[in-house]
Design an enzyme around this catalytic site. Structure first.
Site, mmCIF file in Angstrom:
data_model
loop_
_atom_site.group_PDB
_atom_site.id
_atom_site.type_symbol
_atom_site.label_atom_id
_atom_site.label_comp_id
_atom_site.label_asym_id
_atom_site.label_seq_id
_atom_site.Cartn_x
_atom_site.Cartn_y
_atom_site.Cartn_z
ATOM 1 N N SER A 126 29.177 43.945 40.769
ATOM 2 C CA SER A 126 29.913 44.563 39.573
ATOM 3 C C SER A 126 28.714 44.992 38.668
ATOM 4 O O SER A 126 27.630 44.168 38.475
ATOM 5 C CB SER A 126 30.935 43.624 38.921
ATOM 6 O OG SER A 126 31.059 44.140 37.493
ATOM 7 N N TYR A 151 33.331 34.701 35.747
ATOM 8 C CA TYR A 151 33.687 35.879 36.837
ATOM 9 C C TYR A 151 32.398 36.617 36.892
ATOM 10 O O TYR A 151 32.002 36.444 38.138
ATOM 11 C CB TYR A 151 34.889 36.801 36.120
ATOM 12 C CG TYR A 151 34.812 37.988 37.046
ATOM 13 C CD1 TYR A 151 35.204 38.247 38.410
ATOM 14 C CD2 TYR A 151 34.161 39.296 36.424
ATOM 15 C CE1 TYR A 151 35.065 39.300 39.149
ATOM 16 C CE2 TYR A 151 34.247 40.477 37.215
ATOM 17 C CZ TYR A 151 34.500 40.305 38.543
ATOM 18 O OH TYR A 151 34.432 41.515 39.111
ATOM 19 N N LYS A 155 29.798 36.939 40.508
ATOM 20 C CA LYS A 155 29.055 38.017 41.067
ATOM 21 C C LYS A 155 27.411 37.783 41.284
ATOM 22 O O LYS A 155 26.832 38.183 42.287
ATOM 23 C CB LYS A 155 29.510 39.246 40.501
ATOM 24 C CG LYS A 155 30.857 39.379 40.534
ATOM 25 C CD LYS A 155 31.428 39.953 41.733
ATOM 26 C CE LYS A 155 32.909 40.043 42.096
ATOM 27 N NZ LYS A 155 33.288 40.172 43.431
#
Ligand code: UDP
Length: 345
Positions: A126, A151, A155
């Site tokens: 991301s 989150y 990644k």
């Protein structure tokens, strides 16, 4: 015989569109999904679009025995890994659940790939890894800043795990794709995004407001240092994003002779749009005014971020082809279709 590709999270938003793109490119997609954040009806949509059933296994990526069994049984030759929790706010509330799920799933998948001898992996990353960038557009060599949420951190850690495994000489060829803001739906309106509960993301919030499920959109701040004061993002049509996975997989397969490989690409349009520009474009495509008002800033929002996607164009031969207008028209068609579908007894 077509090459079988495991799509973990293949019933989810980006996963299901990637299933279509893989099939269109002659691959044989195999869906592996625990349906924790996806809906059975997406499989019906896939069947209708493809004219055939897509093989689908309902199982968890952290279940090594199940994963091993599917990878062997289906003669999997490549993997596109989407399966992960993705709600930024929830990850702040429940960080350990996010670390456990997202990292355990990736580790288990890597172990299975190495044991069975599957080499090619596309990883969903991301643009959150760039945090608040100093320079725009962001290139892949822009610094990766400390993640703003658990989150985002999963990644970053996922990318590091993959790079380390390749550096250590593990027989893996990996591409991490750093997505900007995926929106839209397949042009058939038979599959699309299905947010659980109140959407956090802008476009599903807009379409739900337009269809009457939400009273109004709150625009989170209009005092940012941008031309109209609202935040700027790089909104990419989900089918363009899906096709980027196919280009990345094709690229890895061409490297065949190379035992190990790691690379990372931005996947965006290269064009930033403000929240108000998205609202105006949506009003154009839907032919109706949208109820909205300006509210306070949302904490953690970056004023502006958009991609330099020239590396993907140069190395993968991929570039976004669809416009913001196309993406919003498809998102709106999908919302209308879904409301009809979910109203049926
Ligand atoms: N946004 C907004 N109202 C909403 C949801 C989002 O104004 O109800 C704005 C948000 O502040 C950001 C942009 O829309 O500037 C995109 O937000 P989204 O959550 O879709 O993606 P993000 O870039 O945060 O991952």
């Amino acid at each position: 015989m077509s090459v079988s590709v495991l799509v973990t999270g293949g019933a989810g938003f980006i996963g299901s569109h990637t299933v279509i793109a893989l099939a269109a490119a002659g691959y044989r997609p195999v869906v592996y999904d625990n349906f924790s954040n996806s809906h059975q009806s997406i499989l019906d949509g896939l069947r209708e679009i493809l004219g055939t059933d897509v093989p689908c296994y309902v199982a968890d990526c952290t279940d090594k025995a199940a994963l091993f069994d599917v990878v062997e049984r289906e003669h999997i030759q490549g993997v596109v890994h989407f399966a992960a929790f993705k709600a930024v706010g929830e990850s702040v509330q429940e960080p350990l659940r996010y670390y456990r799920n997202n990292l355990d799933a990736l580790l288990t998948l890597l172990e299975v790939m190495l044991e069975v001898g599957v080499h090619d992996l596309i990883f969903s990353s991301s643009c959150t890894v760039y945090g608040t960038p100093d320079h725009l557009p962001v290139t892949e060599s822009s610094p990766v800043l400390p993640a703003l949420s658990p989150y985002g951190n999963t990644k970053q850690i996922g990318e590091e795990m993959l790079r380390d495994a390749v550096t250590a000489g593990k027989p893996l060829r990996v591409i991490s794709l750093r997505y900007f803001n995926p929106i839209g739906a397949h042009s058939s309106a038979l599959i699309g995004e299905l947010p659980i509960g109140v959407p956090n993301n802008l476009v599903p919030y807009i379409t739900q407001t337009a269809i009457g499920l939400r009273p109004e959109l709150i625009v989170f701040g209009d005092d940012y240092p941008t031309p109209d004061g609202t935040c700027i993002r790089d909104y990419i049509h989900v089918m363009d994003l899906a096709e980027a996975h196919v280009s990345a997989l094709n690229n890895l397969r061409r490297l065949g002779a190379l035992a190990t490989h790691y690379d990372v690409f931005n996947i965006g349009t290269g064009r930033g749009a403000s929240v108000l520009e998205v609202v105006r474009t949506f009003e154009e495509v839907s032919g109706q005014p949208l109820r909205y008002r300006i509210g306070p800033r949302r904490s953690g929002d970056v004023p502006a971020v958009y991609a330099d996607a020239s590396k993907a164009q140069e190395h993968l031969g991929w570039t976004a082809r669809r416009t913001l207008h196309d993406a919003l028209a498809d998102a709106w068609r999908w919302e209308q279709h879904w409301q009809k579908l979910s109203a049926q007894p």
